[in-house]
Design a protein around this motif. Structure first.
Motif, PDB file in Angstrom:
ATOM      1  N   GLU A   1       0.822  -1.259  -0.142  1.00  0.00           N
ATOM      2  CA  GLU A   1      -0.267   0.018   0.059  1.00  0.00           C
ATOM      3  C   GLU A   1       0.979   1.465  -0.054  1.00  0.00           C
ATOM      4  OE1 GLU A   1      -2.742  -0.472   3.235  1.00  0.00           O
ATOM      5  OE2 GLU A   1      -4.104  -1.628   2.172  1.00  0.00           O
ATOM      6  N   PRO A   2       1.859   1.562  -1.025  1.00  0.00           N
ATOM      7  CA  PRO A   2       2.651   2.462  -1.126  1.00  0.00           C
ATOM      8  C   PRO A   2       2.024   3.838  -1.288  1.00  0.00           C
ATOM      9  CG  PRO A   2       2.755   1.342  -2.983  1.00  0.00           C
ATOM     10  CD  PRO A   2       1.863   0.517  -2.160  1.00  0.00           C
ATOM     11  N   ASP A   3       2.715   4.922  -0.673  1.00  0.00           N
ATOM     12  CA  ASP A   3       2.271   6.241  -1.083  1.00  0.00           C
ATOM     13  C   ASP A   3       2.791   6.695  -2.642  1.00  0.00           C
ATOM     14  OD1 ASP A   3       0.947   7.569   1.665  1.00  0.00           O
ATOM     15  OD2 ASP A   3       2.768   6.304   2.277  1.00  0.00           O
ATOM     16  N   LEU A   4       3.955   6.022  -2.776  1.00  0.00           N
ATOM     17  CA  LEU A   4       4.503   6.343  -4.099  1.00  0.00           C
ATOM     18  C   LEU A   4       5.267   5.123  -4.490  1.00  0.00           C
ATOM     19  CD1 LEU A   4       4.835   9.047  -5.574  1.00  0.00           C
ATOM     20  CD2 LEU A   4       7.086   9.464  -4.666  1.00  0.00           C
ATOM     21  N   VAL A   5       5.154   4.782  -5.843  1.00  0.00           N
ATOM     22  CA  VAL A   5       5.632   3.717  -6.409  1.00  0.00           C
ATOM     23  C   VAL A   5       6.918   4.538  -7.524  1.00  0.00           C
ATOM     24  CG1 VAL A   5       5.854   1.903  -8.306  1.00  0.00           C
ATOM     25  CG2 VAL A   5       4.094   2.217  -6.319  1.00  0.00           C
ATOM     26  N   LEU A   6       8.044   4.037  -7.515  1.00  0.00           N
ATOM     27  CA  LEU A   6       9.114   4.680  -8.265  1.00  0.00           C
ATOM     28  C   LEU A   6       9.991   3.408  -8.844  1.00  0.00           C
ATOM     29  CD1 LEU A   6      10.438   6.932  -5.209  1.00  0.00           C
ATOM     30  CD2 LEU A   6       9.032   7.562  -7.074  1.00  0.00           C
ATOM     31  N   LEU A   7      10.179   3.973 -10.218  1.00  0.00           N
ATOM     32  CA  LEU A   7      10.586   2.929 -11.156  1.00  0.00           C
ATOM     33  C   LEU A   7      12.035   3.673 -11.801  1.00  0.00           C
ATOM     34  CD1 LEU A   7       7.399   2.174 -13.300  1.00  0.00           C
ATOM     35  CD2 LEU A   7       8.367   0.871 -11.187  1.00  0.00           C
TER      36      LEU A   7
ATOM     37  N   SER B   1      -0.150   8.173  -4.318  1.00  0.00           N
ATOM     38  CA  SER B   1       0.341   9.572  -5.209  1.00  0.00           C
ATOM     39  C   SER B   1       0.836   9.316  -6.298  1.00  0.00           C
ATOM     40  CB  SER B   1       1.052  10.250  -4.040  1.00  0.00           C
ATOM     41  OG  SER B   1       0.472  10.525  -2.847  1.00  0.00           O
ATOM     42  N   GLY B   2       0.760   8.237  -6.809  1.00  0.00           N
ATOM     43  CA  GLY B   2       0.939   8.201  -8.438  1.00  0.00           C
ATOM     44  C   GLY B   2       2.256   7.282  -8.540  1.00  0.00           C
ATOM     45  N   ILE B   3       2.730   6.839  -9.745  1.00  0.00           N
ATOM     46  CA  ILE B   3       3.877   6.265 -10.211  1.00  0.00           C
ATOM     47  C   ILE B   3       4.688   7.010 -10.924  1.00  0.00           C
ATOM     48  CG2 ILE B   3       4.644   4.143 -11.325  1.00  0.00           C
ATOM     49  CD1 ILE B   3       1.687   3.046 -10.936  1.00  0.00           C
ATOM     50  N   TYR B   4       6.026   6.997 -10.514  1.00  0.00           N
ATOM     51  CA  TYR B   4       7.007   8.086 -11.330  1.00  0.00           C
ATOM     52  C   TYR B   4       8.172   7.154 -11.614  1.00  0.00           C
ATOM     53  CZ  TYR B   4       4.303  12.010  -9.827  1.00  0.00           C
ATOM     54  OH  TYR B   4       3.211  13.221  -9.827  1.00  0.00           O
ATOM     55  N   ALA B   5       8.730   7.418 -12.866  1.00  0.00           N
ATOM     56  CA  ALA B   5       9.706   6.770 -13.450  1.00  0.00           C
ATOM     57  C   ALA B   5      10.888   7.420 -14.226  1.00  0.00           C
ATOM     58  CB  ALA B   5       9.354   5.665 -14.713  1.00  0.00           C
ATOM     59  N   VAL B   6      12.065   6.872 -14.260  1.00  0.00           N
ATOM     60  CA  VAL B   6      13.027   7.564 -15.319  1.00  0.00           C
ATOM     61  C   VAL B   6      13.521   6.488 -15.954  1.00  0.00           C
ATOM     62  CG1 VAL B   6      14.056   9.198 -13.618  1.00  0.00           C
ATOM     63  CG2 VAL B   6      14.985   6.858 -13.481  1.00  0.00           C
ATOM     64  N   LEU B   7      14.423   6.544 -17.024  1.00  0.00           N
ATOM     65  CA  LEU B   7      14.703   5.791 -18.163  1.00  0.00           C
ATOM     66  C   LEU B   7      16.043   5.490 -17.698  1.00  0.00           C
ATOM     67  CD1 LEU B   7      13.434   7.408 -21.536  1.00  0.00           C
ATOM     68  CD2 LEU B   7      12.080   6.074 -19.667  1.00  0.00           C
TER      69      LEU B   7
ATOM     70  N   ILE C   1       1.936   6.464 -15.747  1.00  0.00           N
ATOM     71  CA  ILE C   1       3.120   6.505 -15.243  1.00  0.00           C
ATOM     72  C   ILE C   1       3.940   7.873 -15.739  1.00  0.00           C
ATOM     73  CG2 ILE C   1       5.484   5.573 -15.041  1.00  0.00           C
ATOM     74  CD1 ILE C   1       4.117   2.981 -15.457  1.00  0.00           C
ATOM     75  N   HIS C   2       4.233   8.677 -14.688  1.00  0.00           N
ATOM     76  CA  HIS C   2       5.054   9.891 -14.985  1.00  0.00           C
ATOM     77  C   HIS C   2       6.321   9.833 -15.408  1.00  0.00           C
ATOM     78  CE1 HIS C   2       1.240  12.146 -13.469  1.00  0.00           C
ATOM     79  NE2 HIS C   2       1.170  10.997 -12.504  1.00  0.00           N
ATOM     80  N   VAL C   3       7.021  10.062 -16.448  1.00  0.00           N
ATOM     81  CA  VAL C   3       8.413   9.711 -16.777  1.00  0.00           C
ATOM     82  C   VAL C   3       9.089  11.146 -16.598  1.00  0.00           C
ATOM     83  CG1 VAL C   3       9.793   8.949 -18.469  1.00  0.00           C
ATOM     84  CG2 VAL C   3       7.724   7.794 -18.387  1.00  0.00           C
ATOM     85  N   LEU C   4       9.953  11.077 -15.969  1.00  0.00           N
ATOM     86  CA  LEU C   4      10.681  12.446 -15.774  1.00  0.00           C
ATOM     87  C   LEU C   4      12.024  12.202 -16.230  1.00  0.00           C
ATOM     88  CD1 LEU C   4      10.166  12.753 -11.778  1.00  0.00           C
ATOM     89  CD2 LEU C   4       8.928  13.597 -13.632  1.00  0.00           C
ATOM     90  N   TRP C   5      12.511  13.321 -16.992  1.00  0.00           N
ATOM     91  CA  TRP C   5      13.874  13.225 -17.856  1.00  0.00           C
ATOM     92  C   TRP C   5      14.353  14.630 -17.616  1.00  0.00           C
ATOM     93  CZ3 TRP C   5      16.289   9.556 -20.736  1.00  0.00           C
ATOM     94  CH2 TRP C   5      17.362  10.340 -21.454  1.00  0.00           C
TER      95      TRP C   5
END
Length: 276
Positions: free
Chosen positions: A59-65, A91-97, A120-124
């Motif tokens: 039950e995470p507040d944030l998932v980070l990939l 609070s969403g799922i955020y990712a980098v490549l 999924i929010h991809v941050l670059w």
């Protein structure tokens, strides 16, 4: 990848102390997943399904990939997102490549568009605020990319405000010592895949050996050329590290290359934030 070559999935739980963490963010829970290499060869459907189930159970507040969703051809991303869309987070799922996500021409756009299509929010080289303005989340370009340039991104942040940084390659922690980084999350190394108990990653010694082999020979021998110079800092291959005043956690990843893993199980990381 057959389970005999990867080992069973491990859940790593840790509490990270962050100086100046607001009371409203005490106890917030993050789940990190990394290095899927989803191409039918390096990650079994069973392990991926279990990793997603364990993430949701937390039950995470944030998932980070933290990158490497594919290996070479980006096409498998379209099948991977059918699995990743089941991930749940308050609070969403955020990712980098990662470096593999940008290896082929147009791969970056294809992987980014696919992840974005399922929310999924991809941050670059971007900053996001999924947990509010009091704890920015920075997502950097892969350090092997020509676009890796943390200066304009990190300089936007007030040094008095804590922050979390996603950066696929843990070697970037050396450069990031210029700024405050309360927690850097990375992957890339697969934990070294083969660990020698009490000594460290076998890859460190493997790279030192292959450096002495002429390039003409390396090109003719499978795996010799591909695995050269994965990282500079093999001492940061997995787990929690303090880099100067900063904190780094390196996830061992889910995907596995041949010849497999030894004393280095794939992992799902559950992180609880506490004030220091």
């Amino acid at each position: 990848m057959h389970w005999l070559l990867s080992g069973p999935l491990s859940i790593e739980k840790l509490t990270v102390n962050i100086t100046g963490l607001p009371a409203s963010l005490q106890g917030k829970k993050l789940v990190q997943l990394s290095d899927f290499h989803y191409d039918g060869l390096r990650l079994s459907e069973e392990m991926l399904e279990k990793a997603i189930a364990l993430t949701n159970e937390a039950e995470p507040d944030l998932v980070l990939l933290t990158g490497d969703y594919v290996t070479d051809d980006p096409t498998p991303i379209h099948q991977l997102i059918l699995r990743l869309k089941h991930l749940q987070s308050r609070s969403g799922i955020y990712a980098v490549l990662g470096n593999h996500d940008i290896h082929y021409k147009h791969a970056k756009a294809e992987v980014t568009d696919a992840l974005t299509s399922i929310g999924i929010h991809v941050l670059w080289n971007e900053i996001a605020y999924p947990l509010g303005k009091e704890l920015p989340l920075v997502g950097l370009a892969d350090s092997w990319s020509r676009e890796f340039n943390p200066v304009p991104v990190m300089n936007q942040l007030n040094p008095d405000i804590p922050r979390i940084v996603l950066s696929h390659n843990p070697d970037s922690a050396e450069i990031l010592q210029t700024w405050r980084v309360d927690l850097q999350l990375s992957g890339h190394t697969h934990g070294g895949q083969i660990m020698i108990p009490g000594i460290g990653p076998a890859m460190f010694f493997y790279e030192k050996l292959t450096e002495k082999i002429p390039s003409k020979v390396r090109r003719r021998v499978p795996f010799l050329q591909e695995n050269i110079s994965v990282v500079k800092h093999w001492e940061w291959a997995q787990g929690f590290h303090r880099i100067g005043k900063n904190q780094l956690y390196v996830n061992r990843g889910l995907g596995t290359y041949l010849p497999g893993r030894l004393f280095c199980r794939p992992e799902v990381t559950i992180i609880t934030l506490r004030g220091d």
